[in-house]
Design a protein around this motif. Sequence first.
Motif, PDB file in Angstrom:
ATOM      1  N   THR A  73       1.233  -1.203   0.558  1.00  0.00           N
ATOM      2  CA  THR A  73      -0.075  -0.296   0.026  1.00  0.00           C
ATOM      3  C   THR A  73       0.446   1.075   0.437  1.00  0.00           C
ATOM      4  O   THR A  73       0.530   2.294   0.089  1.00  0.00           O
ATOM      5  CB  THR A  73      -1.115   0.413   1.591  1.00  0.00           C
ATOM      6  OG1 THR A  73       0.193   0.261   2.429  1.00  0.00           O
ATOM      7  CG2 THR A  73      -1.897  -0.877   1.233  1.00  0.00           C
ATOM      8  N   GLU A  75       2.994   2.109  -1.892  1.00  0.00           N
ATOM      9  CA  GLU A  75       3.332   2.658  -3.408  1.00  0.00           C
ATOM     10  C   GLU A  75       2.119   3.754  -3.678  1.00  0.00           C
ATOM     11  O   GLU A  75       2.134   4.400  -4.621  1.00  0.00           O
ATOM     12  CB  GLU A  75       3.540   1.699  -4.369  1.00  0.00           C
ATOM     13  CG  GLU A  75       4.399   0.417  -3.755  1.00  0.00           C
ATOM     14  CD  GLU A  75       4.623  -1.038  -5.529  1.00  0.00           C
ATOM     15  OE1 GLU A  75       3.628  -0.403  -5.778  1.00  0.00           O
ATOM     16  OE2 GLU A  75       5.063  -1.541  -4.779  1.00  0.00           O
ATOM     17  N   LYS A  76       0.992   2.815  -3.143  1.00  0.00           N
ATOM     18  CA  LYS A  76       0.128   3.435  -3.279  1.00  0.00           C
ATOM     19  C   LYS A  76      -0.659   5.182  -2.302  1.00  0.00           C
ATOM     20  O   LYS A  76      -1.103   6.437  -2.597  1.00  0.00           O
ATOM     21  CB  LYS A  76      -1.765   2.675  -3.605  1.00  0.00           C
ATOM     22  CG  LYS A  76      -2.850   3.364  -4.201  1.00  0.00           C
ATOM     23  CD  LYS A  76      -3.809   2.511  -4.845  1.00  0.00           C
ATOM     24  CE  LYS A  76      -5.315   3.476  -4.956  1.00  0.00           C
ATOM     25  NZ  LYS A  76      -5.962   1.907  -5.129  1.00  0.00           N
ATOM     26  N   TYR A  77      -0.241   5.105  -1.308  1.00  0.00           N
ATOM     27  CA  TYR A  77      -0.900   5.856  -0.499  1.00  0.00           C
ATOM     28  C   TYR A  77       0.281   5.486   0.463  1.00  0.00           C
ATOM     29  O   TYR A  77       0.916   6.088   0.156  1.00  0.00           O
ATOM     30  CB  TYR A  77      -1.491   5.461   0.748  1.00  0.00           C
ATOM     31  CG  TYR A  77      -3.227   4.545   0.256  1.00  0.00           C
ATOM     32  CD1 TYR A  77      -4.647   5.006  -0.363  1.00  0.00           C
ATOM     33  CD2 TYR A  77      -2.739   3.020  -0.112  1.00  0.00           C
ATOM     34  CE1 TYR A  77      -5.307   4.526  -0.452  1.00  0.00           C
ATOM     35  CE2 TYR A  77      -4.019   2.489  -0.598  1.00  0.00           C
ATOM     36  CZ  TYR A  77      -5.644   3.023  -1.112  1.00  0.00           C
ATOM     37  OH  TYR A  77      -6.052   2.712  -1.027  1.00  0.00           O
ATOM     38  N   GLU A 296      -6.059   0.274   4.396  1.00  0.00           N
ATOM     39  CA  GLU A 296      -6.824   1.281   3.834  1.00  0.00           C
ATOM     40  C   GLU A 296      -8.495   1.344   4.218  1.00  0.00           C
ATOM     41  O   GLU A 296      -9.144   2.639   5.105  1.00  0.00           O
ATOM     42  CB  GLU A 296      -7.820   0.419   2.287  1.00  0.00           C
ATOM     43  CG  GLU A 296      -6.736   0.590   1.372  1.00  0.00           C
ATOM     44  CD  GLU A 296      -7.564  -0.078   0.056  1.00  0.00           C
ATOM     45  OE1 GLU A 296      -6.849   0.104  -1.272  1.00  0.00           O
ATOM     46  OE2 GLU A 296      -8.595  -1.538   0.053  1.00  0.00           O
TER      47      GLU A 296
END
Length: 330
Positions: A73, A75-77, A296
């Motif tokens: 995560t 990498e995305k958040y 998430e």
Amino acid sequence: MNRKTIIYIILSVCLFISISFSIYYYTQAEHYDQQIDEVTEPDSSLPAYHFVLIGEEMDHDYWRLVGEGAKDTEEKYDVFVEYEGPRRSNPEEQLELLDIAIKSDVDGIIVQALSDDFLPLINKAVREGIPVITIDTDAPESTRASYIGTDNYEAGKLAGETLVKDTNGEATIGIITGSFTNAHHQLRVQGFREIISREEGIEVVAIEESNITRVTAEEKAYQMLKEYPNIDALYGTSALDGIGMAQATASLNLTNDDLYLIAFDTLPENVELMKQGKIDVLIEQKPYEMGYRSIELMLDVMEGLPVEDAYNTDVNVVRIEDIIKKSEGL
């Protein structure tokens, strides 16, 4: 050159020197202030949140997948995920890691709550403003924000329903459970027993604890099969239980025609044993998804969004035909 002119020149030179020094020191002071600001100002490149995930066992394929899901995560958040856990299953060490995370004042904690011993520290973290999410094993009586993972009672029921179907409701069963005290293993046994108790032709004659090690699982399964030679089905509540049970049956020269084996988790070694015909059924969990979605979910908590009390990831029955289809890309 008269005296007045000389005095004027000297005063002009002194004024020039004074102005030059003032400019130099002002420039140096500005440069120093800039350095101080660079040191003291928050680094905008740092992640917005620092979360800690405390798993059961670092040296275990299942928990590696949980950790990979959580770390991916990043990498995305805008988060940093610190993945921690004992090398081997050790609730006391998990509690120590939980205490350290609280003292470190991290932004959020995701923890596997193996027993009621975790409740006081979970509640302490929440009191100190650190939200907590439980993963894989819940602590519903604590003040944790939410739970994500398998519904272990339902997973046990699924295993029981599968065994009843595959044995036509006729079986003498031995159970190897990872732990008598760990909540998720207890629930998998309880759910399993609920289903098989409805069948007159099914009986559990022995249950042993493996302490979540393949060696102990093999020893206990071997002893069980020697003591109860009429056992024709084994149920294991963890991935390592399945491996140990398969090794024990091989040591006794038993085949899948003699003995039905059902266990948890589609880890590579279990899949290979299934291909060899040494395990009949695996109950598949979603460890990577658990890890990813836990971050998430924590972000929703941090941002004040409403979250449900529990989020259950899927469990599936996996047989050899499913493995073959997957390997063929079907």
